[in-house]
Design a protein around this motif. Sequence first.
Motif, short mmCIF file in Angstrom:
data_model
loop_
_atom_site.label_atom_id
_atom_site.label_comp_id
_atom_site.label_asym_id
_atom_site.label_seq_id
_atom_site.Cartn_x
_atom_site.Cartn_y
_atom_site.Cartn_z
N GLU A 15 -12.86 131.69 -7.34
CA GLU A 15 -13.72 132.47 -8.21
C GLU A 15 -13.44 131.44 -9.15
OE1 GLU A 15 -13.66 136.68 -9.37
OE2 GLU A 15 -13.83 137.52 -7.56
N GLU A 16 -12.38 130.86 -9.55
CA GLU A 16 -12.43 129.92 -10.59
C GLU A 16 -13.38 128.67 -10.46
OE1 GLU A 16 -10.79 129.65 -14.33
OE2 GLU A 16 -11.13 131.65 -13.81
N GLU A 17 -12.62 128.50 -9.26
CA GLU A 17 -13.88 126.54 -9.08
C GLU A 17 -15.30 128.11 -8.88
OE1 GLU A 17 -11.33 128.01 -7.45
OE2 GLU A 17 -10.24 125.92 -6.66
N GLN A 18 -15.62 128.69 -8.51
CA GLN A 18 -17.24 128.85 -8.27
C GLN A 18 -17.48 128.72 -9.81
OE1 GLN A 18 -18.64 132.43 -6.05
NE2 GLN A 18 -16.94 132.13 -5.08
N LYS A 19 -17.02 129.23 -11.12
CA LYS A 19 -17.23 129.53 -11.99
C LYS A 19 -17.69 128.09 -12.79
CE LYS A 19 -14.46 131.25 -16.13
NZ LYS A 19 -14.21 130.15 -16.27
N ASN A 20 -16.80 127.76 -12.34
CA ASN A 20 -16.72 125.65 -12.99
C ASN A 20 -17.80 125.46 -12.49
OD1 ASN A 20 -14.46 126.50 -13.92
ND2 ASN A 20 -13.30 124.98 -13.37
N VAL A 21 -18.34 125.41 -11.13
CA VAL A 21 -19.61 124.35 -10.79
C VAL A 21 -20.70 125.18 -10.70
CG1 VAL A 21 -20.94 124.01 -8.81
CG2 VAL A 21 -18.13 123.58 -8.54
N ILE A 22 -20.71 126.34 -11.07
CA ILE A 22 -22.47 126.92 -11.63
C ILE A 22 -22.28 126.96 -13.26
CG2 ILE A 22 -23.03 129.44 -12.27
CD1 ILE A 22 -21.50 130.50 -9.78
N GLU A 23 -21.24 126.95 -13.87
CA GLU A 23 -21.39 126.47 -15.19
C GLU A 23 -22.33 124.99 -15.02
OE1 GLU A 23 -18.04 125.31 -18.59
OE2 GLU A 23 -17.57 127.22 -17.60
N CYS A 24 -21.08 124.07 -14.93
CA CYS A 24 -21.68 122.71 -13.99
C CYS A 24 -23.10 122.30 -14.00
CB CYS A 24 -20.71 121.97 -13.29
SG CYS A 24 -20.59 119.87 -13.27
N ILE A 25 -23.86 122.90 -13.26
CA ILE A 25 -24.96 123.11 -13.02
C ILE A 25 -26.02 123.76 -14.15
CG2 ILE A 25 -27.08 124.30 -11.24
CD1 ILE A 25 -24.68 124.00 -8.90
N LYS A 26 -25.94 124.70 -14.54
CA LYS A 26 -25.91 125.28 -15.20
C LYS A 26 -26.94 124.12 -16.53
CE LYS A 26 -25.88 130.15 -14.39
NZ LYS A 26 -25.07 131.16 -15.07
N SER A 27 -25.58 123.84 -16.98
CA SER A 27 -25.16 122.71 -17.90
C SER A 27 -26.23 121.56 -17.78
CB SER A 27 -24.12 122.54 -18.48
OG SER A 27 -23.51 121.70 -17.52
N SER A 28 -26.61 121.09 -16.44
CA SER A 28 -26.99 120.07 -15.61
C SER A 28 -26.23 118.73 -16.31
CB SER A 28 -28.63 119.98 -16.33
OG SER A 28 -28.14 118.98 -17.26
N TRP A 29 -24.98 118.44 -16.79
CA TRP A 29 -24.20 117.70 -16.97
C TRP A 29 -23.22 117.58 -15.43
CZ3 TRP A 29 -24.58 113.59 -19.82
CH2 TRP A 29 -25.02 114.08 -20.81
N ILE A 30 -24.08 116.76 -14.20
CA ILE A 30 -23.51 116.43 -13.00
C ILE A 30 -22.92 115.54 -11.95
CG2 ILE A 30 -24.40 118.95 -11.66
CD1 ILE A 30 -26.52 116.66 -10.76
N SER A 31 -23.60 114.49 -13.40
CA SER A 31 -23.16 113.04 -13.13
C SER A 31 -21.05 113.12 -13.45
CB SER A 31 -23.92 111.99 -13.71
OG SER A 31 -23.67 111.70 -14.56
N ALA A 32 -20.81 111.68 -13.05
CA ALA A 32 -20.10 111.60 -13.98
C ALA A 32 -19.70 111.61 -15.68
CB ALA A 32 -19.26 109.96 -13.09
N GLN A 33 -21.28 111.22 -16.11
CA GLN A 33 -21.28 112.09 -17.29
C GLN A 33 -20.70 113.12 -18.29
OE1 GLN A 33 -20.89 108.30 -19.19
NE2 GLN A 33 -21.91 108.11 -16.99
N GLY A 34 -20.17 113.93 -17.26
CA GLY A 34 -20.27 115.37 -17.08
C GLY A 34 -19.54 115.40 -17.74
N PRO A 35 -19.12 116.81 -18.92
CA PRO A 35 -17.49 117.17 -19.23
C PRO A 35 -16.60 116.73 -18.87
CG PRO A 35 -19.20 119.06 -19.57
CD PRO A 35 -19.90 117.83 -18.90
N TYR A 36 -16.38 117.69 -17.22
CA TYR A 36 -15.36 118.06 -17.04
C TYR A 36 -14.58 116.65 -16.30
CZ TYR A 36 -16.28 122.73 -16.26
OH TYR A 36 -16.45 124.23 -16.23
N VAL A 37 -15.46 115.58 -15.96
CA VAL A 37 -14.41 114.47 -15.43
C VAL A 37 -13.31 113.98 -16.10
CG1 VAL A 37 -15.27 112.26 -14.74
CG2 VAL A 37 -16.98 113.50 -14.30
N ARG A 38 -14.06 114.06 -18.25
CA ARG A 38 -13.04 113.30 -18.35
C ARG A 38 -11.02 114.49 -18.99
NH1 ARG A 38 -16.33 110.98 -21.95
NH2 ARG A 38 -17.51 110.94 -19.71
#
Length: 370
Positions: A15-38
């Motif tokens: 579920e954690e993986e799902q939650k993070n990916v959905i949050e990522c999509i909702k924020s529309s920050w999906i490229s390498a510029q998104g906050p999860y990468v750093r």
Amino acid sequence: MSEIKIPVSSPKLGEEEQKNVIECIKSSWISAQGPYVREFEKAFSSYCGVKYGISTSSGTTSLHLALAALGLGPGDEVIIPSFTMVATANSVRYTGADIKLVDSEPDYWNIDVTKIEEKITPRTKAIMVVHTYGHPVDMDPVMEIARRHNLKVVEDAAEAHGAEYKGRRAGGIGDCGCFSFYANKIITTGEGGMIVTDDEELANVAGNMRAHSFSEDQHFWHRRVGFNYRMSSLQAAVGMAQIERLDNYVQNRRRNAQIYNSWLGKIPGIKLPPEASWAKSVFWMYSILIEDEFGLSRDKLMERLEAKGIETRTFFFPLHIQPIYAERFQGEEFPVADYIARQGMNLPSGNTLTEEEIETVSKAIKDSRS
Ligand SMILES: *Cc1c(COP(=O)(O)O)cnc(C)c1O
């Protein structure tokens, strides 16, 4: 082919993986510029005990990027073990440098450190060690040889997330370490990789080359050839959830290895995967050698297990016999690599493996002799 009931490896996502990916999509920050990468770079590099993490699109691209950032090129040589996955060698060849192969030691199947120095020439620029199947290389003598000959040390730690050498994490000991987050590795982002290092200069150069080598002073102005080896934020979002599980995965793998050992230890002709007193292995693969005393060849054993729905893998074919590299190494001998490649096999080892499955596999191995 019978249906696979117990796979060699399968990823465990929740579920954690799902939650993070959905949050990522909702924020529309999906490229390498998104906050999860750093965030993922910070979390994983600090897990390895070093300052910088440069995420990449795969383990192979992390190796190539590291070597390119170290300045490797045509005319240079890199020392690597013959017994490894082909990407170790290919990443050297992508830079135009040549590979020099060293045989394995018979205990942990890693590069034979006592045979490194005889392969050093005036062209040698780096030693790339591989923590094979999750057991760390004896790093002190490697670092000592490198210091004496002014060589860089790159750790191919693609199979060794969380492994420890004398209390230090694999990947955090050499000039840099390179990891893979492919689906069958200890933690995964689907596809992905990372360089980890304490070397600020190397981190900066690798970070720049990873994304087209844009100049700092002038965008769209390029002073060296760069790559697009970026990891996306979607992948890093999965990685952030996986890293939370890493200690737990390592514990499970070490426990599973002990359970296998207790089932298989009494069967003649099976050589168990050892662990050095100075090492904490993560048993990326639970690997055994099938020796003559077993009474059945490795390949026959693999067939019999397959018929029962138990998936296994042979060891790697060493680089010196690979069609793409064999010609360069005619006349050189790698007896240990040859032996382990012939006798070795990987049993089901993944993060979803249960105690009952280990029992099933172990009993099937025992029964296959009769
Ligand atoms: C998996 C692996 C790689 C390559 O990683 P990818 O993510 O598949 O590119 C490199 N070296 C070793 C030792 C590996 O096991």
